[in-house]
Motif scaffolding. Structure first.
Motif, PDB file in Angstrom:
ATOM      1  N   SER A  46       5.801  10.464  -9.660  1.00  0.00           N
ATOM      2  CA  SER A  46       5.532   9.760  -8.399  1.00  0.00           C
ATOM      3  C   SER A  46       4.988   8.370  -8.719  1.00  0.00           C
ATOM      4  O   SER A  46       4.568   8.102  -9.850  1.00  0.00           O
ATOM      5  N   VAL A  70      -3.254   4.913  -4.964  1.00  0.00           N
ATOM      6  CA  VAL A  70      -4.406   5.696  -4.487  1.00  0.00           C
ATOM      7  C   VAL A  70      -5.688   5.273  -5.206  1.00  0.00           C
ATOM      8  O   VAL A  70      -6.673   6.020  -5.211  1.00  0.00           O
ATOM      9  N   GLU A  98       2.228   6.104  -6.834  1.00  0.00           N
ATOM     10  CA  GLU A  98       1.313   6.122  -5.694  1.00  0.00           C
ATOM     11  C   GLU A  98       0.203   5.101  -5.858  1.00  0.00           C
ATOM     12  O   GLU A  98      -0.337   4.920  -6.942  1.00  0.00           O
ATOM     13  N   GLN A 106       2.317  11.632 -10.790  1.00  0.00           N
ATOM     14  CA  GLN A 106       2.017  13.066 -10.971  1.00  0.00           C
ATOM     15  C   GLN A 106       3.180  13.733 -11.701  1.00  0.00           C
ATOM     16  O   GLN A 106       4.335  13.395 -11.499  1.00  0.00           O
ATOM     17  N   THR A 154      -4.360  15.524  -8.310  1.00  0.00           N
ATOM     18  CA  THR A 154      -3.024  15.925  -7.869  1.00  0.00           C
ATOM     19  C   THR A 154      -3.034  16.133  -6.362  1.00  0.00           C
ATOM     20  O   THR A 154      -4.090  16.306  -5.764  1.00  0.00           O
ATOM     21  N   ASP A 155      -1.852  16.121  -5.784  1.00  0.00           N
ATOM     22  CA  ASP A 155      -1.697  16.268  -4.342  1.00  0.00           C
ATOM     23  C   ASP A 155      -0.489  17.181  -4.107  1.00  0.00           C
ATOM     24  O   ASP A 155       0.638  16.824  -4.459  1.00  0.00           O
ATOM     25  N   PRO A 156      -0.725  18.369  -3.519  1.00  0.00           N
ATOM     26  CA  PRO A 156       0.362  19.339  -3.368  1.00  0.00           C
ATOM     27  C   PRO A 156       1.553  18.818  -2.570  1.00  0.00           C
ATOM     28  O   PRO A 156       2.691  19.218  -2.823  1.00  0.00           O
ATOM     29  N   VAL A 157       1.302  17.916  -1.622  1.00  0.00           N
ATOM     30  CA  VAL A 157       2.419  17.394  -0.808  1.00  0.00           C
ATOM     31  C   VAL A 157       3.370  16.590  -1.700  1.00  0.00           C
ATOM     32  O   VAL A 157       4.593  16.727  -1.627  1.00  0.00           O
ATOM     33  N   ILE A 158       2.792  15.761  -2.570  1.00  0.00           N
ATOM     34  CA  ILE A 158       3.610  14.952  -3.489  1.00  0.00           C
ATOM     35  C   ILE A 158       4.280  15.849  -4.532  1.00  0.00           C
ATOM     36  O   ILE A 158       5.464  15.697  -4.836  1.00  0.00           O
ATOM     37  N   GLY A 167      -2.223  14.506 -12.689  1.00  0.00           N
ATOM     38  CA  GLY A 167      -1.993  13.112 -12.333  1.00  0.00           C
ATOM     39  C   GLY A 167      -2.502  12.225 -13.453  1.00  0.00           C
ATOM     40  O   GLY A 167      -3.401  12.606 -14.205  1.00  0.00           O
ATOM     41  N   ASN A 180      -7.919   7.321  -8.758  1.00  0.00           N
ATOM     42  CA  ASN A 180      -7.937   8.757  -8.489  1.00  0.00           C
ATOM     43  C   ASN A 180      -6.789   9.378  -9.282  1.00  0.00           C
ATOM     44  O   ASN A 180      -5.622   9.150  -8.968  1.00  0.00           O
ATOM     45  N   ARG A 221      -0.733   5.674  -9.586  1.00  0.00           N
ATOM     46  CA  ARG A 221      -0.773   7.072 -10.040  1.00  0.00           C
ATOM     47  C   ARG A 221       0.625   7.664 -10.130  1.00  0.00           C
ATOM     48  O   ARG A 221       1.487   7.415  -9.293  1.00  0.00           O
TER      49      ARG A 221
END
Lengths: 99, 365
Positions: B262, B266, B264, B231, B272-276, B301, B269, B229
């Motif tokens: 990014s 995962v 990733e 983003q 999106t992931d706010p931390v990334i 993503g 999936n 993945r």
């Protein structure tokens, strides 16, 4: 073209729209104020330069982008008017110096 | 036989291959997935990129350079034919280094790139002072950048749109919302079963991204696919401030700024992931501090289609002659080569020795 409902016009604030002072109802959005002040368009698009007016009035269409208190690209329908606010048309894309 | 060729997959890879095939064959069809398919073609960054690619695999370094050199003519022809502005530019591209270790590593990688291409890949390392002359808004924290005049960028959605207009003009039959359940070779032709209906063709080309592994098994090919993945996010439109695309930040032809990315693991999936996203945004701000005040309008993503070594696969089926697979994560850069040499290779008219380097036998030693 637009008229205010009388109750709403009770409290007013002074704002400057395109350099011209206006008194507008205190409880309306900047987009509503721009329409009330009779602006022919609130912005010119960055891609084709065509003039646009507020459309959805609820934050989704991004057609009411204006420069508010010097901040470019604000959705005017999501900002309430306030005393001494400066409102200008957004002409094309913002300059990065403005941020 | 209904068709000369059936291409399975209508993303950037499938539509570019079909666009090329339609110049050699009368009857070409695309069987595409539906709205729920994973679509790398609709989520990518839009780079037409050479620098750094294939630094550890010489054939890929040569392949990307070849694609990049085919792009100006490919873009002109596709643009003229369809009237679509691809926003293609080849002003060169940069990669920023934010510390000395990154700078040294970049230098090492690009030296290898140049060696692998017999010096045809050209680049320079710009130190901070040289970079400041080109980009006065750059942060003092940026040590320097690598620059290659052979890099470029394009609006990836316009590219996909134009390819679809192009295949439509060439009377390629485009069938959306398909799920291929079976494929077999009978009496010199392929029979593809999709949504319960049969399609027959002399050749089949698998361009189904993550789906190629499953489809490959049906025609005797073992195509290892790895999902990864990435983003991305995009800002409001601002006046042009960045004339060169970079691997971290790219200003599009219409003024928005794309910020990535990014890598990733995962699984399937594409959320999106706010931390990334925060890490990605912080890196962009560490390069251009003013971006901290620019508003983001979207983040998303998308799933890259990787192979175990990251390099593309071009494979003919030995067991089922006439079946081909094209698997890569670089559908934008390679579009020019897919529409040209790869389509010719499938048509039996291109025997570039590089094709032998991209087979799946490299994974089965």
């Amino acid at each position: 073209m637009f008229k205010t409902i009388e109750d709403h016009a009770a409290d007013t604030v002074g704002i400057t729209v395109e350099g011209v002072p206006h008194r507008v109802p205190a409880n309306i959005s900047v987009a509503a104020a721009a329409l009330l002040c009779g602006l022919g368009s609130v912005r010119e698009t960055p891609v084709t330069g065509v003039g646009r007016l507020p459309y959805c009035m609820m934050g989704v269409c991004f057609d009411c982008l204006m420069k508010i208190n010097g901040q470019p690209n604000q959705r005017a329908c999501q900002v309430m008017v306030a005393a001494d606010m400066t409102v200008e048309r957004q002409l094309g894309a913002a300059e990065f110096e403005e941020f | 036989m209904d068709h000369d060729c059936i291409v399975i997959g209508g993303g950037l890879v499938g539509s570019a291959v079909a666009y090329g095939l339609s110049r050699q064959y009368q009857k070409v069809a695309i069987l595409d997935g539906g709205d729920r398919s994973f679509r790398a073609s609709r989520g990518n960054f839009g780079l037409v990129w050479v620098q750094g690619k294939g630094w550890d695999f010489p054939p890929y370094a040569q392949w990307c350079l070849k694609a990049s050199n085919l792009w100006p003519e490919f873009s002109r022809r596709l643009g003229d034919e369809t009237g679509t502005d691809l926003c293609y530019q080849r002003n060169g591209g940069m990669h920023f280094c934010v510390n000395e270790a990154e700078w040294d590593e970049r230098k090492r990688i690009l030296e290898q790139n140049a060696r692998h291409t017999g010096g045809k890949f050209q680049y320079e390392m710009l130190d901070h002072a040289a970079l400041m002359e080109k980009l006065p808004n750059i942060s003092n924290a940026v040590v320097g950048a690598s620059y290659s005049h052979q890099d470029g960028h394009v609006d990836p959605l316009s590219l996909l749109h134009a390819l679809h207009q192009g295949i439509n003009r060439q009377a390629v039959s485009y069938v959306p919302d398909q799920a291929v359940s079976d494929m077999r070779r009978e009496g010199g032709e392929f029979r593809v079963v999709s949504n319960g209906k049969d399609y027959t063709a002399g050749k089949v080309v698998l361009c189904a991204g993550l789906g190629n592994q499953r489809l490959g098994e049906m025609v005797g090919m073992n195509i290892p696919v790895v999902v990864e993945r990435g983003q991305l996010m995009i800002t409001e439109r601002i006046k042009p401030f960045l004339d060169w695309p970079t691997l971290q930040v790219r200003q599009t032809g219409q003024g928005t700024v794309q910020i990535g990315d990014s890598h990733e693991d995962v699984g399937l999936n594409d959320g999106t992931d706010p931390v990334i996203l925060k890490k990605i945004a912080q890196r962009a701000v560490s390069i251009f501090p003013f971006l901290a005040r620019v508003r983001l309008v979207r983040a998303w993503g998308a799933l890259r289609i990787m192979t175990p070594d990251g390099n593309p696969i071009y494979q003919k089926s030995e067991a089922y002659p006439g079946a081909y697979a094209v698997t890569c994560h670089s559908g934008v850069t390679l579009a020019a080569i897919h529409a040209g040499p790869v389509a010719e290779w499938i048509g039996g008219k291109n025997e570039d020795p590089l094709f032998n380097q991209f087979g799946t036998d490299r994974f089965h030693v």
